[in-house]
Motif scaffolding. Structure first.
Motif, short mmCIF file in Angstrom:
data_model
loop_
_atom_site.label_atom_id
_atom_site.label_comp_id
_atom_site.label_asym_id
_atom_site.label_seq_id
_atom_site.Cartn_x
_atom_site.Cartn_y
_atom_site.Cartn_z
N LEU A 1 0.71 -1.26 0.08
CA LEU A 1 -0.23 0.00 -0.05
C LEU A 1 0.86 1.31 -0.20
CD1 LEU A 1 -2.99 -0.96 2.34
CD2 LEU A 1 -2.89 -0.83 0.04
N GLU A 2 1.82 1.32 0.69
CA GLU A 2 2.87 2.33 1.00
C GLU A 2 3.40 2.49 -0.53
OE1 GLU A 2 5.33 1.89 4.36
OE2 GLU A 2 3.91 2.67 5.47
N ALA A 3 3.84 1.51 -1.42
CA ALA A 3 4.26 1.72 -2.69
C ALA A 3 3.29 2.13 -3.51
CB ALA A 3 4.68 0.52 -3.10
N LYS A 4 1.95 2.07 -3.17
CA LYS A 4 0.92 2.73 -4.01
C LYS A 4 0.84 4.22 -3.61
CE LYS A 4 -1.05 -1.41 -5.77
NZ LYS A 4 -1.17 -0.90 -7.22
N GLY A 5 1.31 4.64 -2.55
CA GLY A 5 1.05 6.12 -2.06
C GLY A 5 0.04 6.23 -1.07
N TYR A 6 -0.34 5.27 -0.41
CA TYR A 6 -1.18 5.37 0.90
C TYR A 6 -0.30 5.82 2.01
CZ TYR A 6 -4.84 3.01 -1.55
OH TYR A 6 -6.00 2.73 -2.04
N THR A 7 -0.69 6.81 2.47
CA THR A 7 -0.08 7.59 3.65
C THR A 7 0.11 7.31 5.18
OG1 THR A 7 -1.77 9.30 3.75
CG2 THR A 7 0.48 9.59 2.34
N HIS A 8 -1.20 6.68 5.57
CA HIS A 8 -1.61 6.17 6.86
C HIS A 8 -1.84 4.95 6.99
CE1 HIS A 8 -2.51 10.59 6.37
NE2 HIS A 8 -2.10 10.66 7.81
N VAL A 9 -0.78 4.12 6.85
CA VAL A 9 -0.94 2.67 6.90
C VAL A 9 0.04 2.26 8.10
CG1 VAL A 9 -0.50 0.62 5.54
CG2 VAL A 9 -1.02 2.65 4.37
N MET A 10 -0.65 1.29 8.91
CA MET A 10 -0.16 0.94 10.14
C MET A 10 -0.21 -0.66 10.22
SD MET A 10 -2.00 3.54 12.39
CE MET A 10 -3.04 4.11 11.19
N ASN A 11 0.87 -1.35 10.51
CA ASN A 11 0.75 -2.72 10.66
C ASN A 11 0.78 -2.79 12.12
OD1 ASN A 11 1.30 -5.62 11.07
ND2 ASN A 11 3.42 -5.69 10.36
N ALA A 12 -0.70 -3.52 12.45
CA ALA A 12 -0.97 -3.80 14.02
C ALA A 12 -0.53 -5.09 14.35
CB ALA A 12 -2.50 -3.68 13.97
N GLY A 13 0.18 -6.00 13.73
CA GLY A 13 0.76 -7.27 14.00
C GLY A 13 -0.43 -8.28 13.88
N GLY A 14 -0.57 -9.08 14.79
CA GLY A 14 -1.38 -10.19 14.90
C GLY A 14 -2.82 -9.93 15.48
N ILE A 15 -3.86 -10.49 15.08
CA ILE A 15 -5.38 -10.25 15.66
C ILE A 15 -5.29 -10.20 17.22
CG2 ILE A 15 -6.15 -12.52 15.47
CD1 ILE A 15 -8.73 -11.39 14.61
N ASP A 16 -4.38 -10.91 17.77
CA ASP A 16 -4.22 -10.99 19.34
C ASP A 16 -3.43 -10.09 19.85
OD1 ASP A 16 -6.34 -13.14 19.40
OD2 ASP A 16 -4.91 -14.54 18.98
N ASP A 17 -2.64 -9.37 19.13
CA ASP A 17 -1.56 -8.53 19.60
C ASP A 17 -1.94 -7.26 20.20
OD1 ASP A 17 0.58 -10.20 19.07
OD2 ASP A 17 0.78 -9.59 17.22
N VAL A 18 -3.07 -6.66 19.90
CA VAL A 18 -3.31 -5.26 20.13
C VAL A 18 -4.94 -5.03 20.51
CG1 VAL A 18 -3.70 -2.83 19.16
CG2 VAL A 18 -1.79 -4.29 18.40
N PRO A 19 -4.96 -4.45 21.62
CA PRO A 19 -6.43 -4.54 22.51
C PRO A 19 -7.45 -4.46 21.63
CG PRO A 19 -4.79 -3.91 23.92
CD PRO A 19 -4.01 -3.94 22.75
N VAL A 20 -7.21 -3.13 20.72
CA VAL A 20 -8.45 -2.79 19.86
C VAL A 20 -8.79 -3.72 18.94
CG1 VAL A 20 -7.03 -1.48 18.13
CG2 VAL A 20 -9.32 -0.66 18.85
N LEU A 21 -7.87 -4.60 18.65
CA LEU A 21 -8.14 -5.68 17.48
C LEU A 21 -8.92 -7.22 18.32
CD1 LEU A 21 -4.97 -5.79 15.45
CD2 LEU A 21 -7.14 -4.75 15.07
N GLN A 22 -8.68 -7.33 19.42
CA GLN A 22 -9.12 -8.46 20.27
C GLN A 22 -10.93 -8.19 20.37
OE1 GLN A 22 -6.99 -8.37 23.85
NE2 GLN A 22 -5.11 -8.77 22.82
N THR A 23 -11.38 -9.30 20.34
CA THR A 23 -12.76 -9.58 20.30
C THR A 23 -13.30 -9.05 21.65
OG1 THR A 23 -12.70 -11.68 19.06
CG2 THR A 23 -14.64 -11.43 20.07
N GLN A 24 -14.44 -8.38 21.46
CA GLN A 24 -15.24 -7.56 22.52
C GLN A 24 -16.36 -8.50 22.87
OE1 GLN A 24 -15.18 -3.28 21.81
NE2 GLN A 24 -13.22 -3.24 21.45
#
Length: 117
Positions: free
Chosen positions: A94-117
């Motif tokens: 995506l960055e090679a295509k010019g996207y400017t706000h791209v974030m790698n959050a890692g795995g689905i279990d790594d970041v609290p905002v990604l975890q099942t609520q």
């Protein structure tokens, strides 16, 4: 966070948890799941998500249709997979295509905002 997470975060250039949480609060955020359908069926994500499966070496769908899937290149994009490796390749694509706000959050279990609520 575990040593495994810290090692993967360094290797695959994860965004900080704070940066991911701030982006997740945006009304325009796109969550991009690059896992396989089998992985998604085993552990579904709890928020609306775009799905564009990648391998550690290529992201064919993103290469071909990124602009169709995510028209604005300023959209905050939070990418995740199982461990962060495929998300890293998607971020690179995506960055090679010019996207400017791209974030790698890692795995689905790594970041609290990604975890099942």
């Amino acid at each position: 966070m575990s040593t495994d997470y810290q090692e993967r975060a360094k290797t695959f250039n994860f965004a900080s948890v704070e940066k991911i949480q701030a982006a997740a609060a945006s009304p325009h955020v796109v969550f991009l799941d690059v896992r396989t359908m089998t992985e998604i069926e085993a552990q579904a994500f709890h928020l609306p998500t775009l799905h564009a499966p990648c391998t550690p070496h290529q992201c064919e769908l993103l290469d071909a249709k990124a602009e169709e899937l995510i028209p604005s290149k300023d959209t905050p994009i939070i990418i995740f997979c199982r461990s962060g490796r495929r998300a890293s390749k998607a971020q690179e694509t995506l960055e090679a295509k010019g996207y400017t706000h791209v974030m790698n959050a890692g795995g689905i279990d790594d970041v609290p905002v990604l975890q099942t609520q």
